[in-house]
Write an enzyme that holds these catalytic residues in place. Structure first.
Site, PDB file in Angstrom:
ATOM      1  N   ASN A 262     -10.166  -0.221   0.082  1.00 31.58           N
ATOM      2  CA  ASN A 262      -8.699  -0.141   0.035  1.00 31.58           C
ATOM      3  C   ASN A 262      -8.227  -0.603  -1.346  1.00 31.58           C
ATOM      4  OD1 ASN A 262      -5.950  -0.468   0.338  1.00 31.58           O
ATOM      5  ND2 ASN A 262      -6.080  -1.582   2.270  1.00 31.58           N
TER       6      ASN A 262
ATOM      7  N   CYS B  71       0.814  -1.221   0.000  1.00 33.05           N
ATOM      8  CA  CYS B  71       0.000   0.000   0.000  1.00 33.05           C
ATOM      9  C   CYS B  71       0.846   1.270   0.000  1.00 33.05           C
ATOM     10  CB  CYS B  71      -0.951   0.001   1.185  1.00 33.05           C
ATOM     11  SG  CYS B  71      -2.079  -1.382   1.137  1.00 33.05           S
TER      12      CYS B  71
ATOM     13  N   HIS C 149      -3.340   6.986   3.140  1.00 30.64           N
ATOM     14  CA  HIS C 149      -3.767   5.700   2.577  1.00 30.64           C
ATOM     15  C   HIS C 149      -5.128   5.338   3.172  1.00 30.64           C
ATOM     16  CE1 HIS C 149      -3.980   1.668   1.272  1.00 30.64           C
ATOM     17  NE2 HIS C 149      -3.699   1.128   2.446  1.00 30.64           N
TER      18      HIS C 149
HETATM   19  O1  UT7 Z   1      -3.696  -1.513   3.527  1.00 27.51           O
HETATM   20  C1  UT7 Z   1      -2.739  -2.398   4.034  1.00 27.51           C
HETATM   21  C2  UT7 Z   1      -2.711  -2.337   5.472  1.00 27.51           C
HETATM   22  N1  UT7 Z   1      -3.939  -2.876   6.025  1.00 27.51           N
HETATM   23  C3  UT7 Z   1      -4.505  -2.265   7.052  1.00 27.51           C
HETATM   24  O2  UT7 Z   1      -4.069  -1.221   7.463  1.00 27.51           O
HETATM   25  C4  UT7 Z   1      -5.652  -2.961   7.735  1.00 27.51           C
HETATM   26  C5  UT7 Z   1      -5.419  -2.975   9.238  1.00 27.51           C
HETATM   27  N2  UT7 Z   1      -6.409  -3.736   9.977  1.00 27.51           N
HETATM   28  C6  UT7 Z   1      -7.703  -3.347  10.097  1.00 27.51           C
HETATM   29  O3  UT7 Z   1      -8.113  -2.366   9.494  1.00 27.51           O
HETATM   30  C7  UT7 Z   1      -8.602  -4.103  11.037  1.00 27.51           C
HETATM   31  O4  UT7 Z   1      -7.813  -4.925  11.849  1.00 27.51           O
HETATM   32  C8  UT7 Z   1      -9.677  -4.962  10.321  1.00 27.51           C
HETATM   33  C9  UT7 Z   1     -10.686  -4.053   9.659  1.00 27.51           C
HETATM   34  C10 UT7 Z   1      -9.024  -5.860   9.277  1.00 27.51           C
HETATM   35  C11 UT7 Z   1     -10.435  -5.824  11.346  1.00 27.51           C
HETATM   36  O5  UT7 Z   1     -11.007  -4.986  12.354  1.00 27.51           O
HETATM   37  P1  UT7 Z   1     -10.774  -5.305  13.884  1.00 27.51           P
HETATM   38  O6  UT7 Z   1     -11.498  -4.296  14.663  1.00 27.51           O
HETATM   39  O7  UT7 Z   1      -9.294  -5.433  14.105  1.00 27.51           O
HETATM   40  O8  UT7 Z   1     -11.504  -6.683  14.048  1.00 27.51           O
HETATM   41  P2  UT7 Z   1     -10.926  -8.049  14.601  1.00 27.51           P
HETATM   42  O9  UT7 Z   1     -10.099  -8.727  13.566  1.00 27.51           O
HETATM   43  O10 UT7 Z   1     -10.326  -7.835  15.962  1.00 27.51           O
HETATM   44  O11 UT7 Z   1     -12.271  -8.867  14.799  1.00 27.51           O
HETATM   45  C12 UT7 Z   1     -13.241  -8.494  15.804  1.00 27.51           C
HETATM   46  C13 UT7 Z   1     -14.451  -9.387  15.652  1.00 27.51           C
HETATM   47  C14 UT7 Z   1     -14.105 -10.873  15.559  1.00 27.51           C
HETATM   48  O12 UT7 Z   1     -15.120 -11.593  16.200  1.00 27.51           O
HETATM   49  P3  UT7 Z   1     -14.882 -12.204  17.670  1.00 27.51           P
HETATM   50  O13 UT7 Z   1     -13.693 -13.125  17.520  1.00 27.51           O
HETATM   51  O14 UT7 Z   1     -14.607 -11.031  18.543  1.00 27.51           O
HETATM   52  O15 UT7 Z   1     -16.175 -12.901  17.958  1.00 27.51           O
HETATM   53  C15 UT7 Z   1     -14.173 -11.147  14.071  1.00 27.51           C
HETATM   54  O16 UT7 Z   1     -14.490 -12.495  13.782  1.00 27.51           O
HETATM   55  O17 UT7 Z   1     -15.132  -9.059  14.441  1.00 27.51           O
HETATM   56  C16 UT7 Z   1     -15.306 -10.234  13.670  1.00 27.51           C
HETATM   57  N3  UT7 Z   1     -15.278  -9.879  12.264  1.00 27.51           N
HETATM   58  C17 UT7 Z   1     -16.379  -9.542  11.572  1.00 27.51           C
HETATM   59  N4  UT7 Z   1     -17.669  -9.444  11.933  1.00 27.51           N
HETATM   60  C18 UT7 Z   1     -18.552  -9.080  10.995  1.00 27.51           C
HETATM   61  C19 UT7 Z   1     -14.209  -9.820  11.442  1.00 27.51           C
HETATM   62  N5  UT7 Z   1     -14.587  -9.431  10.208  1.00 27.51           N
HETATM   63  C20 UT7 Z   1     -15.935  -9.255  10.265  1.00 27.51           C
HETATM   64  C21 UT7 Z   1     -16.893  -8.882   9.322  1.00 27.51           C
HETATM   65  N6  UT7 Z   1     -18.178  -8.789   9.729  1.00 27.51           N
HETATM   66  N7  UT7 Z   1     -16.584  -8.573   8.043  1.00 27.51           N
END
Ligand code: UT7
Length: 335
Positions: free
Chosen positions: A287, A116, A257
């Site tokens: 993204n 990115c 970004h």
């Molecule tokens: O561009 C390159 C660089 N990339 C980035 O900068 C991305 C960086 N990361 C992020 O933006 C975030 O970490 C994400 C958007 C990818 C994920 O968000 P998060 O707040 O970190 O969520 P998480 O992975 O901690 O997941 C929290 C919960 C989980 O459920 P449990 O285990 O707490 O029950 C996931 O299973 O949210 C759940 N979850 C979803 N729920 C509904 C994960 N994806 C989804 C979804 N819909 N699409």
């Protein structure tokens, strides 16, 4: 005489027609508009459909729009750099494929893979050629077909990414009031374990096994990437302000970004910038990897004024991250 600097002198873009919105996504995987909007900030993303169409299809269209807007002809271009993590094919370089498609004959070309941060890294590379005095017109293409490497059964990655291509013209300037002023570029290979696509390279060439194991899709450890993105993007953005003696009042725009609204907000807050100085279009495109920053410049072009201080900042796979401070080189509303 003033030093030669690299200035952006035109921006073109192409986004595919098909729009995949959160409603449609929520019928494909267990997700919701509410979750995606509150955790990431994306409403819809554009997806390139069509057999055999890769990033060069979009890149060609972005470059043609740029040529039309600027009046520059293919014969004028002396270097083409393409940033992409989704090249048409492993080789030849997508830069060469696009150059051929648009009729560029007097240039050399190569690709840059910096995740990115691809636009930041290609712009810095272009600036070195421009500052040498030997290169007069450098074309930067940032083109990504993220839908081609996204697993639409994985709810943790499939809402995040979209497809787009941009084309940016870089030319020399000796005007003190325009061009790239400063940059910071960083990488840390620790990140290679947290954001990658394992299959299809020399370690794991495509096979039935790599397909069965879904190795041709993006893998992301979201939380580790998130933590590193927040701290590193903000750190370099603040550092470039401080070392150029700039306060938030001196900056016209932050162009971050577009990976997650929360990362953008955290960076702007650390810089002391009010929200109206931050370009944000993540809700419409998701993204698009190395295309996010130039896609913002393309959308905001008619509001940009010559001499405005602009900070570009990115973080991505590698890990890679970086920032550029530039003075905008033309009044966008006169284009
Ligand atoms: O561009 C390159 C660089 N990339 C980035 O900068 C991305 C960086 N990361 C992020 O933006 C975030 O970490 C994400 C958007 C990818 C994920 O968000 P998060 O707040 O970190 O969520 P998480 O992975 O901690 O997941 C929290 C919960 C989980 O459920 P449990 O285990 O707490 O029950 C996931 O299973 O949210 C759940 N979850 C979803 N729920 C509904 C994960 N994806 C989804 C979804 N819909 N699409």
């Amino acid at each position: 005489m003033s030093k030669i600097k690299a200035a952006i002198t035109g921006v073109g873009a192409y986004v595919p027609e098909y729009i995949l919105n959160n409603h449609e996504l929520s019928q494909m995987v267990d997700t919701s508009d509410e979750w995606i909007m509150s955790r990431v900030g994306i409403k819809e993303r554009h997806i390139l459909k069509g057999e055999g169409l890769g990033v060069s299809y979009m890149g060609e269209r972005a470059v043609k729009q740029l040529f039309e807007k600027t009046g520059v002809s293919p014969d004028d271009i002396d270097l083409v750099l393409c940033s992409t993590v989704t090249p048409d094919m492993p080789f030849p370089a997508t830069a060469s494929i696009i150059a051929d498609k648009v009729g560029i004959k007097n240039a050399f070309h190569f690709d840059i893979n910096a995740g990115c941060s691809g636009f930041i890294f290609t712009f810095i590379t272009a600036a070195k050629f421009i500052e040498s005095g030997h290169y007069k017109k450098v074309l930067l293409v940032s083109a990504e077909k993220m839908s081609g490497i996204t697993d639409y059964t994985d709810r943790t990655t499939c809402p995040l990414f979209g497809d787009a291509a941009t084309a940016v013209l870089i030319e020399p300037t000796t005007d003190d009031n325009s061009g790239m002023v400063d940059y910071i570029a960083k990488s840390d290979g620790f990140g290679r374990n947290h954001l990658y696509m394992k299959g299809g390279g020399s370690c794991y060439p495509a096979s039935q096994q790599t397909i069965d194991n879904k190795m041709h899709y993006i893998y992301q450890d979201g939380q580790t990437v998130f933590k590193n993105a927040v701290s590193n993007m903000a750190d370099v953005s603040v550092e470039i302000m401080e070392r150029n003696n700039l306060t938030a009042d001196d900056l016209a725009w932050l162009v971050p970004h577009q990976a997650n609204m929360r990362i953008i907000d955290a960076t702007a807050r650390r810089m002391g910038l009010s929200p109206e100085k931050v370009m944000i279009n993540i809700q419409n495109y998701g993204n698009t990897t190395s295309a996010t920053i130039p896609l913002c410049l393309w959308e905001w072009e008619n509001q940009l004024k010559k001499g405005e201080n602009i900070v570009l900042s990115a973080f991505g796979a590698g890990f890679t991250w970086g920032t550029i401070l530039l003075k905008w080189a033309y009044d966008g509303d006169k284009i």
